[in-house]
Write a protein that holds these residues in place. Structure first.
Motif, PDB file in Angstrom:
ATOM      1  N   THR A 215       0.846  -1.182   0.000  1.00 37.97           N
ATOM      2  CA  THR A 215       0.000   0.000   0.000  1.00 37.97           C
ATOM      3  C   THR A 215       0.883   1.234   0.000  1.00 37.97           C
ATOM      4  O   THR A 215       1.855   1.302   0.751  1.00 37.97           O
ATOM      5  CB  THR A 215      -0.884   0.007   1.261  1.00 37.97           C
ATOM      6  OG1 THR A 215      -1.596  -1.221   1.301  1.00 37.97           O
ATOM      7  CG2 THR A 215      -1.851   1.169   1.229  1.00 37.97           C
TER       8      THR A 215
ATOM      9  N   GLU B 125       5.685   3.619   1.684  1.00 37.14           N
ATOM     10  CA  GLU B 125       5.307   2.262   1.311  1.00 37.14           C
ATOM     11  C   GLU B 125       5.015   1.454   2.572  1.00 37.14           C
ATOM     12  O   GLU B 125       5.818   1.440   3.503  1.00 37.14           O
ATOM     13  CB  GLU B 125       6.455   1.629   0.512  1.00 37.14           C
ATOM     14  CG  GLU B 125       6.266   0.179   0.177  1.00 37.14           C
ATOM     15  CD  GLU B 125       7.591  -0.479  -0.194  1.00 37.14           C
ATOM     16  OE1 GLU B 125       7.967  -0.401  -1.361  1.00 37.14           O
ATOM     17  OE2 GLU B 125       8.245  -1.056   0.693  1.00 37.14           O
ATOM     18  N   PHE B 126       3.857   0.782   2.595  1.00 34.23           N
ATOM     19  CA  PHE B 126       3.510  -0.132   3.693  1.00 34.23           C
ATOM     20  C   PHE B 126       3.405  -1.534   3.124  1.00 34.23           C
ATOM     21  O   PHE B 126       2.910  -1.714   2.009  1.00 34.23           O
ATOM     22  CB  PHE B 126       2.177   0.261   4.318  1.00 34.23           C
ATOM     23  CG  PHE B 126       2.200   1.610   4.969  1.00 34.23           C
ATOM     24  CD1 PHE B 126       1.951   2.745   4.224  1.00 34.23           C
ATOM     25  CD2 PHE B 126       2.500   1.748   6.317  1.00 34.23           C
ATOM     26  CE1 PHE B 126       1.979   4.003   4.799  1.00 34.23           C
ATOM     27  CE2 PHE B 126       2.543   2.996   6.907  1.00 34.23           C
ATOM     28  CZ  PHE B 126       2.278   4.132   6.150  1.00 34.23           C
ATOM     29  N   LEU B 127       3.893  -2.501   3.889  1.00 31.39           N
ATOM     30  CA  LEU B 127       3.825  -3.874   3.383  1.00 31.39           C
ATOM     31  C   LEU B 127       2.430  -4.448   3.582  1.00 31.39           C
ATOM     32  O   LEU B 127       1.610  -3.908   4.313  1.00 31.39           O
ATOM     33  CB  LEU B 127       4.867  -4.736   4.077  1.00 31.39           C
ATOM     34  CG  LEU B 127       6.303  -4.449   3.648  1.00 31.39           C
ATOM     35  CD1 LEU B 127       7.227  -5.507   4.201  1.00 31.39           C
ATOM     36  CD2 LEU B 127       6.438  -4.370   2.130  1.00 31.39           C
TER      37      LEU B 127
ATOM     38  N   PRO C  55       7.148   2.554   7.882  1.00 36.76           N
ATOM     39  CA  PRO C  55       6.952   2.650   6.434  1.00 36.76           C
ATOM     40  C   PRO C  55       8.265   3.041   5.765  1.00 36.76           C
ATOM     41  O   PRO C  55       9.148   3.615   6.400  1.00 36.76           O
ATOM     42  CB  PRO C  55       5.918   3.759   6.296  1.00 36.76           C
ATOM     43  CG  PRO C  55       6.047   4.574   7.528  1.00 36.76           C
ATOM     44  CD  PRO C  55       6.460   3.634   8.614  1.00 36.76           C
TER      45      PRO C  55
END
Lengths: 112, 724
Positions: free
Chosen positions: A45, A66-68, A79
């Motif tokens: 995400t 960016e998030f996993l 993040p």
């Protein structure tokens, strides 16, 4: 509003609200510089400022983070800062915006 | 500003489980469908964007899901969980105690390979820190592994400090980023070497106790265990010696360099035993069916994937274990060479040492060690000599200027002393920079040599002024003596050396096209080497004049006749070598002109540029130099015009002349008393070129359309000409 589109493509100069294309443009322009959360096909995400899009729904986010994926319970953490990132339209799974940012935007959200 | 509302909701929010929170956060509204629908209304090629954001800005965005740009997708596509050290321990994926000997050997060897890959310019995150054990050695219970993990961290830390301090690296050489990893800073160097030593002693006892005894029935398992203990012992000892050597380099005393040299020699003795025991270590479980990295216990290549900067991903290919020992032995060889620098006391000798060392294209660590050994923290050469004194000695050795002679009245004259001291002080920084330049990689050196010419031009100017001032002083005090162009000659000599090196390195770096060779070699032979030789002979005669005066003074005092023995002139070797180089360049120049006449040099279609543009670009850095003045293209064309000869020479005449130059170079070099490798390398080019140019002069293959080849394998600067 139309001036900003001019340089990149043909645009209809008459502001007829009946035209679906100019309505769509207004909707999208209302979202510019708003926080946006995009889920990609690989589960990651990205959260960032909505800066740019085109007909294929390629989206550029500014100051993106960016998030996993949420299923991966182990690698969640801080993040990762990406900065300016372009997400190809065919990798966009879902798009979310903050509710408050929809107040001044017509035609989006649940109240519609 | 980003995600402000969510942060307000929960201050601790960005720790674990963010996506969960984000999903539950009522603030987020899904607009996927509407958004996509609205996009479809846009025209083809139309960008919807803010006033302040255009196509230009859009170009610099990284493209997600493109493997060439998106470092994050790699970690996301493997079918396994990427665990960090603590998680791996919890999951039982990694052992922190009771590791078997093969496991230890395998982990250590892989770590060595990572260390080498880092030293070759990759990031720590993708090399050494793919080993989970070094993330937190405190969690390791196995003493050997713990000591090793701390040892390798210390090695990295000291190496990094050395490289940073020497500042002779660029991004292509070395990645100094530590990504916030702890480099075992909470443990002292001494404590780590102590721990390694303890483990080593313990292992030595094991090695002894498993050794075969006379008359004992030996089973293969016992023998294997013995071999494995020995393998581990050697590796721990190697780590300790390498670390101790690096620590020794950080000490200030000159004697420590010799000590470091002894330590690396001891380390080198272990290498062959390490090489033959590589197979004792566990290998990585190569599960390539899923297109995944080979996995080795204790290593996770992707553990730091999210630490990498948002630039295009770089892939660190860890070197093979089989190549590890070869690399270490070369590294140790280089470090040994570095230690020898302290035996050179003369500044010119040191400069030559740096040049020669750099010619092998050494690694960044050895280059940095050489720099830090040369100039220690206190800004003294080898920690003992002042740079100014080194410069004065170099001047005495080169031109014997009266102002620095104890026998001259200027030596104790305050004004003269002021002049010379301030000049020498001004020399100090450019010469330190010059030495530092030789620590950079070969390609960067050339660039920097071009720039330092400006500083030397300023020095040249000052040297000439000081010379003139000293001369007028000396004329008043000792009218029979002169102080003409002493300091100036010395600076000019260095100027010319830098210019020559700048041009020659273009051959090594393969910058020149074949059709450019002729003017490069012309500039070298007709101009720079000619100037160099006259500079050297002026220095030589200046030396002789000074010696004569000294002799006369000695004679005047004692009636004893000083023995007249023929002394070898200090500069004679350099003069001889310059003659040889000049002949080689002249030979190449004439060969190139003749080949061009025969239509055997391919030239570009000069549409957008011209030969003049290229020529001026090649010699552009020389424009900042006053002496020797740059030769402009028009001048070059006039000076090299063959029509001024009557009759103008043809290609056969030029080949013949070239052959004579190569012959001359051969003669000069064969008479060098004790030839060094460089002499032999030039001879290897001169000899075949004598033959080839003679054949060409005789019209051999005159009509062939095949272009000649230039083979630089024997010498970096002079090719063997090959006619096919």
């Amino acid at each position: 509003m139309a001036t900003m589109i001019e340089e990149n493509g043909p645009s209809t100069h008459e502001h007829s609200h009946a035209s679906p294309s100019s309505q769509a443009r207004q909707k999208l322009e209302g979202l510019l510089n708003k926080n946006m959360k995009i889920r990609m096909t690989d589960g990651r995400t990205l959260v960032g400022l909505f800066l740019c899009t085109d007909r294929d729904c390629n989206v550029i986010l500014g100051s993106a983070q960016e998030f996993l994926k949420s299923t991966d319970t182990f690698s969640q953490g801080e993040p990762r800062v990406l900065g300016l990132a372009m997400i190809p339209g065919h990798h966009v799974v879902s798009i979310e915006v903050e509710a408050d940012s929809l107040e001044d935007t017509h035609g989006f959200g649940p109240n519609h | 500003m980003v995600m402000k509302s969510a942060v307000d909701d929960d201050d601790a929010g960005w720790g674990l489980g963010i996506p969960e929170k984000m999903r539950n956060n009522a603030n987020w509204v899904d607009i996927t469908h509407e958004f996509k629908g609205a996009c479809k209304e846009l025209n083809l090629g139309e960008l919807l964007h803010d006033k302040l954001f255009g196509l230009f800005e859009a170009m610099s965005a990284i493209e997600m899901m493109d493997p060439k740009m998106d470092a994050g997708m790699i970690g996301n596509q493997v079918n396994r969980k990427v665990l960090n050290f603590e998680q791996a321990i919890k999951e039982g994926a990694i052992k922190v105690k009771d590791l078997s000997l093969p496991e230890l050997i395998g982990i250590i060897d892989t770590s060595f390979c990572c260390l080498i890959t880092w030293l070759e310019g990759h990031s720590l995150a993708q090399t050494v820190f793919t080993c989970l054990y070094v993330h937190n050695p405190d969690l390791i219970e196995e003493p050997a592994l713990k000591a090793f993990a701390l040892g390798i961290l210390k090695v990295c830390d000291i190496a990094r400090e050395k490289v940073n301090k020497a500042a002779v690296f660029e991004e292509e050489d070395f990645q100094a980023m530590t990504y916030g990893f702890k480099m075992a800073n909470n443990v002292s160097d001494l404590r780590v070497t102590g721990m390694l030593k303890d483990v080593e002693d313990e292992l030595q006892r094991k090695v002894k106790s498993t050794r075969s005894r006379q008359g004992e029935q030996r089973n293969p398992e016992m023998e294997q265990e013995h071999q494995q203990y020995l393998a581990l012992f050697n590796r721990i000892k190697f780590t300790r010696l390498l670390l101790t050597a690096l620590i020794t380099f950080t000490k200030k005393e000159t004697s420590s360099v010799g000590e470091a040299q002894k330590l690396v020699v001891q380390a080198a003795d272990l290498l062959s035993a390490m090489n033959s025991s590589i197979q004792h270590g566990i290998q990585s479980q190569n599960d390539t069916t899923k297109g995944d990295h080979p996995i080795m216990m204790g290593f996770e290549p992707l553990v730091n994937q999210r630490l990498l900067p948002p630039t295009f991903p770089r892939y660190a290919k860890i070197i093979k274990r089989e190549d590890m020992v070869a690399y270490f032995s070369k590294l140790i060889e280089r470090i040994k060479t570095v230690c020898d620098v302290i035996n050179t006391t003369n500044l010119h000798g040191i400069l030559d040492f740096f040049c020669e060392f750099s010619e092998q294209s050494p690694c960044v660590l050895s280059r940095s060690l050489l720099q830090t050994t040369f100039l220690i923290d206190n800004k003294k050469v080898f920690g003992t000599h002042l740079m100014q004194d080194m410069i004065k000695d170099a001047l005495r050795y080169f031109v014997s200027p009266p102002v620095l002679s104890y026998k001259c009245c200027l030596f104790n004259n305050h004004q003269a002393k002021d002049y010379s001291d301030s000049f020498v002080t001004h020399c100090s920084r450019p010469f330190c920079s010059l030495i530092q330049i030789h620590g950079h990689n070969r390609a960067r050196q050339r660039d920097k040599l071009g720039h330092i010419l400006e500083e030397f031009a300023t020095l040249q100017d000052e040297a000439e002024k000081v010379d003139a001032a000293l001369h007028s002083l000396l004329m008043k005090l000792e009218p029979q003596r002169q102080h003409l162009a002493c300091l100036g000659t010395w600076i000019l000599y260095h100027n010319l050396r830098i210019m020559i090196q700048y041009l020659l390195s273009g051959f090594e770096l393969e910058l020149y096209s074949m059709h450019e060779y002729y003017y490069i070699y012309w500039y070298l032979s007709e101009f720079l080497y000619a100037w160099l030789m006259s500079t050297l002979s002026r220095a030589d005669s200046s030396q002789m004049a000074e010696e004569r005066i000294t002799e006369e003074q000695v004679k005047g005092r004692s009636s004893k006749k000083t023995k007249k023995k023929k002394k070898v002139r200090p500069l004679s070797k350099e003069i001889t070598m310059s003659q040889a180089y000049q002949n080689m360049c002249a030979g190449m120049y004439k060969t190139m002109v003749a080949l061009d006449m025969d239509g055997k040099v391919r030239k570009p279609q000069f549409e957008l540029d011209s030969e003049q543009v290229r020529y001026e670009h090649r010699f552009a850095p020389f424009n900042s130099v006053v002496t020797p003045p740059p030769v402009h293209y028009i001048q070059f064309k006039e000076m090299s015009d063959l029509r001024k000869y009557n009759p103008p020479p043809g290609s056969a005449d030029l080949y013949m002349a070239a052959s004579k130059h190569f012959q001359q170079a051969k003669l000069i070099l064969e008479n060098v008393p004790c030839p060094d490798p460089e002499v032999n390398r030039i001879l290897k080019v001169a000899k075949p070129n004598i033959v080839v140019t003679k054949l060409l002069a005789g019209g051999h293959k005159k009509d062939t359309k095949v272009l000649p080849e230039f083979d630089f394998s024997a010498h970096k600067y002079f090719p063997v000409v090959k006619i096919i």
